[in-house]
Design a protein around this motif. Structure first.
Motif, PDB file in Angstrom:
ATOM      1  N   ARG A   1       2.966  -1.159  -8.245  1.00 21.85           N
ATOM      2  CA  ARG A   1       1.610  -1.173  -7.680  1.00 21.85           C
ATOM      3  C   ARG A   1       0.791  -0.049  -8.289  1.00 21.85           C
ATOM      4  N   ALA A   2      -0.466  -0.354  -8.575  1.00 21.94           N
ATOM      5  CA  ALA A   2      -1.404   0.652  -9.085  1.00 21.94           C
ATOM      6  C   ALA A   2      -2.744   0.444  -8.391  1.00 21.94           C
ATOM      7  N   VAL A   3      -3.609   1.448  -8.517  1.00 18.11           N
ATOM      8  CA  VAL A   3      -4.970   1.378  -7.991  1.00 18.11           C
ATOM      9  C   VAL A   3      -5.891   1.835  -9.105  1.00 18.11           C
ATOM     10  N   ASP A   4      -6.943   1.049  -9.387  1.00 18.71           N
ATOM     11  CA  ASP A   4      -7.884   1.484 -10.424  1.00 18.71           C
ATOM     12  C   ASP A   4      -8.962   2.387  -9.817  1.00 18.71           C
ATOM     13  N   ARG A   5      -9.852   2.906 -10.643  1.00 18.16           N
ATOM     14  CA  ARG A   5     -10.844   3.876 -10.167  1.00 18.16           C
ATOM     15  C   ARG A   5     -11.860   3.290  -9.199  1.00 18.16           C
ATOM     16  N   LEU A   6     -11.923   1.936  -9.115  1.00 16.10           N
ATOM     17  CA  LEU A   6     -12.793   1.270  -8.145  1.00 16.10           C
ATOM     18  C   LEU A   6     -12.094   1.054  -6.811  1.00 16.10           C
ATOM     19  N   GLY A   7     -10.795   1.410  -6.745  1.00 12.67           N
ATOM     20  CA  GLY A   7     -10.036   1.222  -5.514  1.00 12.67           C
ATOM     21  C   GLY A   7      -9.380  -0.142  -5.424  1.00 12.67           C
ATOM     22  N   ARG A   8      -9.421  -0.915  -6.516  1.00 15.41           N
ATOM     23  CA  ARG A   8      -8.784  -2.239  -6.509  1.00 15.41           C
ATOM     24  C   ARG A   8      -7.285  -2.064  -6.685  1.00 15.41           C
TER      25      ARG A   8
END
Length: 184
Positions: free
Chosen positions: A77-84
């Motif tokens: 799991r990861a989160v991008d800088r937009l919070g997605r």
């Protein structure tokens, strides 16, 4: 006179008995929850890899006996800088064509960054019985894509700040990637 300034906040859907719910009502509920999650992810946590998502070297042999190393992305799991949130549920082979099609003349000693990026794919419309059928998709797959960059291109990705709260969901760009590792 004492006047309070009007402040714009989030609109939370509210339902009542006897209310007829339309698609907009249900989508507003989903949007409210999604925005809350995205804002939580980008304001309460750092963006990047949260768990897993390792690049694994897999020793393989061709049918003619030639040995080579394949690269596989492990689940995580990861989160991008937009919070997605980006979820990989099973191991994925990293296709060599992604590398060879995007790197003109690779240097064997260079380390090339591997990126993970969130994408959305509306699913094919399913036919609904009756006169109300619109032929519109009823689901959107939240998926991902892998890509490679030139050595050093990860610096501009890693130097980004999370999107501001005022941006809401934000507008995804080609720079909204998560660095998951490097390959040679």
């Amino acid at each position: 006179q004492d006047q309070e300034a009007a402040v714009t906040g989030l609109l939370r859907p509210a339902f009542f008995e006897g209310q007829i719910l339309g698609a907009n009502d249900l989508n507003a509920h989903v949007t409210y929850d999604r925005l809350g999650t995205a804002l939580h992810e980008r304001t309460e946590h750092l963006w990047g890899v949260a768990a897993g998502l390792a690049l694994a070297a897999i020793q393989k042999t061709t049918s003619s006996g030639d040995r080579f190393v394949a690269v596989q992305l492990t689940p995580g799991r990861a989160v991008d800088r937009l919070g997605r949130v980006i979820v990989v549920t099973e191991a994925v082979d990293v296709e060599p064509a992604l590398f060879t099609d995007n790197i003109a003349v690779p240097n064997a000693s260079d380390r090339y960054p591997v990126y993970l990026q969130a994408i959305e794919r509306p699913q094919a419309a399913t036919a609904q019985p009756g006169a109300c059928s619109t032929g519109q998709p009823a689901q959107i797959e939240e998926s991902f894509q892998l890509s490679f960059g030139a050595p050093g291109s990860e610096i501009s990705i890693l130097d980004q700040d999370a999107a501001p709260v005022a941006d809401g969901f934000g507008t995804p760009t080609s720079a909204d990637k998560v660095v998951i590792g490097w390959v040679r």
